[in-house]
Scaffold this active site. Structure first.
Site, PDB file in Angstrom:
ATOM      1  N   ILE A   1      57.400  42.926 -14.189  1.00 36.81           N
ATOM      2  CA  ILE A   1      58.852  42.737 -14.653  1.00 36.81           C
ATOM      3  C   ILE A   1      58.544  42.862 -15.591  1.00 36.81           C
ATOM      4  O   ILE A   1      60.227  43.072 -16.150  1.00 36.81           O
ATOM      5  CB  ILE A   1      58.309  42.052 -14.224  1.00 36.81           C
ATOM      6  CG1 ILE A   1      58.139  41.037 -12.924  1.00 36.81           C
ATOM      7  CG2 ILE A   1      59.827  40.374 -14.966  1.00 36.81           C
ATOM      8  CD1 ILE A   1      58.375  40.031 -12.089  1.00 36.81           C
ATOM      9  N   TYR A   2      58.306  43.075 -17.455  1.00 38.45           N
ATOM     10  CA  TYR A   2      58.146  42.561 -18.961  1.00 38.45           C
ATOM     11  C   TYR A   2      58.921  44.417 -18.525  1.00 38.45           C
ATOM     12  O   TYR A   2      60.121  44.611 -19.227  1.00 38.45           O
ATOM     13  CB  TYR A   2      57.031  42.787 -19.350  1.00 38.45           C
ATOM     14  CG  TYR A   2      57.439  43.224 -20.505  1.00 38.45           C
ATOM     15  CD1 TYR A   2      57.852  42.830 -21.854  1.00 38.45           C
ATOM     16  CD2 TYR A   2      56.683  44.163 -21.286  1.00 38.45           C
ATOM     17  CE1 TYR A   2      58.280  43.024 -23.202  1.00 38.45           C
ATOM     18  CE2 TYR A   2      57.266  44.767 -22.606  1.00 38.45           C
ATOM     19  CZ  TYR A   2      57.740  43.367 -23.694  1.00 38.45           C
ATOM     20  OH  TYR A   2      57.953  44.157 -24.434  1.00 38.45           O
ATOM     21  N   ALA A   3      58.290  45.193 -18.554  1.00 35.14           N
ATOM     22  CA  ALA A   3      58.759  46.301 -18.766  1.00 35.14           C
ATOM     23  C   ALA A   3      60.168  46.459 -17.706  1.00 35.14           C
ATOM     24  O   ALA A   3      61.621  47.548 -18.195  1.00 35.14           O
ATOM     25  CB  ALA A   3      58.831  48.030 -17.767  1.00 35.14           C
TER      26      ALA A   3
END
Length: 433
Positions: A243-245
């Site tokens: 999700i960060y990416a």
């Protein structure tokens, strides 16, 4: 005061003595007041007028309340903001640095201030990791004349005020919710900090007159499941592994949109595993150091088929040089008051070291500098969004920015360990504070 309190409250809880004569008198008065139709009509008219007045006045009450409760604003505050944002040398830029109390943000702010740029910081000091480290960085910046305003980048009112008080030529947007694994616990924080806040900031930039050039932190994580090595800016970035990416990839698309529609000059920097003094405690090298000193085991992940994970570890000073070079070479925005007048630069660069090292190799270097052996707990990498390796192709940054990393992992970790022992007061043979 005691007598007044005694008169206001019953002596026995749940029991109230009533003066019947007084009660009867009050009833007579109420009866006289509401007896006639005319009086009732007047009371109703009065209540309607009172309600309408309240509703019309409420926005002003809310605005005033927000102003009174805000931690920013006022003549003294504005003076401090202007003084911090004012360049110390002719022709130098005035830079708003978001995430200025963070790891990369504090180092970049310090480098800009030392060369005479005007620098104003913005940080919300969130508790993702110990805020005391962020406040220590803030004090370090204050020694060099840099003010770090406490606030959220997603606060449109605060940003509007900052742009009203200071004429920023550049924005260095380094604020973000970091960490790959934490995104599985709190995905909303990533959407707020990495997407929503970015949009709020770009809105402020496109409405500014003149519009600043924007340099911001993307991430090597956008390469996701890409298996072409080394990672180049032209490689696919549509298969994020976390999700960060995904939020960082969204940021690249959003900045492109604002560049296209509003003429904002934007430069995205894909950082590759930044490390060094004043770093983030959630990073592996940092937590490994702490646990080794305390005699606690460390968890070392392995990929499929027992392959060692590898990272393109990049020393903080090299990252700072890349950030400053990106700022210095950023072309101007072409919009004015939110209207585009021509094409503006849109750039994406890798900032890495180009020399990946395995995680066991990292641990071995730390053991050498700490003069202690680690208790290793080797386990298979869970499906938490981490990728097995990263490796940067920096040819574009070398060509356009003059970017040339010069610190190998051994040298960088030696400097980090020296800082760690000093900052946390650890004495060999003693106890880690």
């Amino acid at each position: 005061m005691r007598a007044m309190e005694d008169g206001m409250f019953p002596s026995t809880p749940g029991k109230v003595k009533v003066d019947r004569a007084a009660h009867t008198a009050v009833q007579r008065q109420l009866h006289r007041c509401f007896a006639s139709t005319t009086t009732m009509f007047l009371w109703a008219l009065f209540l309607v007028a009172l309600t309408a007045s309240y509703l019309s006045f409420q926005p002003f009450v809310d605005t005033g309340s927000r102003f009174l409760s805000a931690s920013w604003g006022g003549i003294q505050w504005e003076h401090q903001v202007r003084a911090s944002a004012l360049p110390r040398r002719p022709g130098a830029p005035s830079v708003l640095v978001t995430g200025a109390a963070g790891f990369v943000g504090s180092h970049v702010s310090l480098a800009l201030a030392r060369r005479g740029d005007g620098v104003l910081g913005l940080d919300n000091y969130n508790s993702y990791y110990d805020p005391s480290l962020k406040h220590a960085r803030r004090l370090r910046l204050a020694e060099h004349g840099v003010l770090v305003v406490e606030g959220d980048v997603a606060d449109a009112g605060l940003l509007a005020k900052l742009f009203d008080v200071a004429a920023f030529t550049h924005v260095m947007h380094l604020a973000a919710q970091a960490g790959v694994r934490y995104a599985m616990e709190n995905p909303a924080s990533y959407v707020h900090s990495n997407v929503a806040a970015l949009v709020v900031l770009l809105e402020a930039c496109k409405d500014a007159d003149p519009q600043p050039a924007v340099v911001w932190a993307s991430s090597s994580s956008v390469y996701g499941l890409n298996d072409q090595v080394p990672f180049a800016e032209s490689d696919r970035t549509d298969r994020p592994a976390s999700i960060y990416a995904a939020t960082k990839k969204a940021g690249e698309e959003i900045t492109h949109t604002y560049n296209h529609i509003y003429g904002l000059s934007t430069t995205g920097l894909r950082f590759f595993t930044v490390y060094g003094p004043w770093g983030r405690p959630d990073m592996a090298y940092f937590s490994f150091t702490r646990n080794i000193l305390q005699g606690k085991p460390i968890t070392v992940y392995r990929g499929k088929d027992e392959a060692d994970l590898a990272r393109d570890f990049t020393y903080i000073d090299d990252i700072v040089k890349g950030c400053v070079a990106a700022l210095d070479t950023a072309g101007p925005s072409t919009g004015n008051g939110g209207r585009k007048r021509g094409p503006a630069p849109y750039r994406i660069y890798n900032l890495g070291n180009t020399q990946p090292v395995t995680v066991p190799g990292l641990v071995g270097i730390l053991e050498e500098h700490l003069q202690l052996k680690a208790k290793r707990n080797v386990v298979e990498m869970p499906g938490n969004g981490d990728v097995p390796f990263t490796h940067a192709n920096i040819s574009m940054a070398q060509r356009d920015l003059g970017y040339k990393p010069s610190t190998d992992l051994n040298t960088g970790l030696r400097k980090f360990v020296r800082w760690y022992l000093s900052y946390y007061g650890y004495q060999r043979g003693g106890k880690n504070v």
